[in-house]
Write an enzyme that holds these catalytic residues in place. Sequence first.
Site, PDB file in Angstrom:
ATOM      1  N   ASP A 168      39.528  26.037 -36.910  1.00 45.92           N
ATOM      2  CA  ASP A 168      39.079  26.957 -37.949  1.00 45.92           C
ATOM      3  C   ASP A 168      40.235  27.780 -38.490  1.00 45.92           C
ATOM      4  O   ASP A 168      41.344  27.745 -37.972  1.00 45.92           O
ATOM      5  CB  ASP A 168      37.978  27.883 -37.406  1.00 45.92           C
ATOM      6  N   ASN A 210      28.391  35.046 -27.950  1.00 51.71           N
ATOM      7  CA  ASN A 210      27.067  34.683 -28.467  1.00 51.71           C
ATOM      8  C   ASN A 210      26.860  33.172 -28.507  1.00 51.71           C
ATOM      9  O   ASN A 210      25.909  32.677 -29.111  1.00 51.71           O
ATOM     10  CB  ASN A 210      26.843  35.299 -29.851  1.00 51.71           C
ATOM     11  N   HIS A 234      28.943  30.925 -29.841  1.00 50.40           N
ATOM     12  CA  HIS A 234      29.512  30.189 -30.974  1.00 50.40           C
ATOM     13  C   HIS A 234      30.733  29.387 -30.540  1.00 50.40           C
ATOM     14  O   HIS A 234      31.455  29.765 -29.615  1.00 50.40           O
ATOM     15  CB  HIS A 234      29.847  31.131 -32.137  1.00 50.40           C
ATOM     16  N   GLU A 277      28.358  30.145 -36.129  1.00 50.95           N
ATOM     17  CA  GLU A 277      27.570  31.256 -35.619  1.00 50.95           C
ATOM     18  C   GLU A 277      26.135  30.802 -35.327  1.00 50.95           C
ATOM     19  O   GLU A 277      25.717  29.722 -35.749  1.00 50.95           O
ATOM     20  CB  GLU A 277      27.572  32.393 -36.648  1.00 50.95           C
TER      21      GLU A 277
END
Length: 253
Positions: A65, A133, A135, A140
């Site tokens: 990314d 979380n 990801h 997300e």
Amino acid sequence: MDIIIRADAQEVGKEAAAIMAPFIKQGRTIGLATGSSPLTTYRELIRMYESGELTFKTIQAFLLDEYVGLARDDKNSYFRTIRDEFTAHVDFVDANVHSPDSTDPDPYHAAALYEQKIIDTGVAIQLLGVGVNGHIGFNEPTSALQGPTKVQALHPQTIKDNARFFNDCIENVPTHAMTQGLGTITRAENIIMVATGEAKADAIHRIVEGPLTALCPGSVLQLHADVTIVVDEAAASKLEHADYYRTMERIRL
């Protein structure tokens, strides 16, 4: 899915590097991740290069990314981060380290081009970290489980977590990134995820033992045929079947 539990972050890095090394020796394409968890893996790969065990001269690498709007040489870009933490310390050729064109005025077009480049080249082994979380990359919660490389608005928790790289100022963190999609990531032939620290324990539990759900993007790894997750004791602390995973590693043929 193979679960390997090690004592600490250093041992996690050694294990992950040992898994990646055969692919590097074969000249295969690798996928690289940023973040704190992969750092000990990179340090071990650097050690192996310095000892003459590995060379990266012909290796192609794809980054997961990149922040939208940050130039490659920006100190907070992921290309720069990977270079500073890993590729500049071995004999990687800069031109062989690929990342999305984050300064393209049309990031959606840049994402599509990056997706095609990954399809054309292929990735033999993808190194992943994981967010608190669940990801992976910048996928997300609620991301499409089979989605392609995309432009992603960052979750407030992710922005908060990454503020430490931007002088602890949330306002300085970019709001969007280009990321390989979950479908892109899971096209890799092999996947290795590393996670360390108690803060990652809940995410690891959900990825390994929870239901397959877009609310925990990392759970998509349950569908992949060749995944190894390497964690330290702290990150493994919420795994309900940790003893079973230790036994399976011990008796593996």
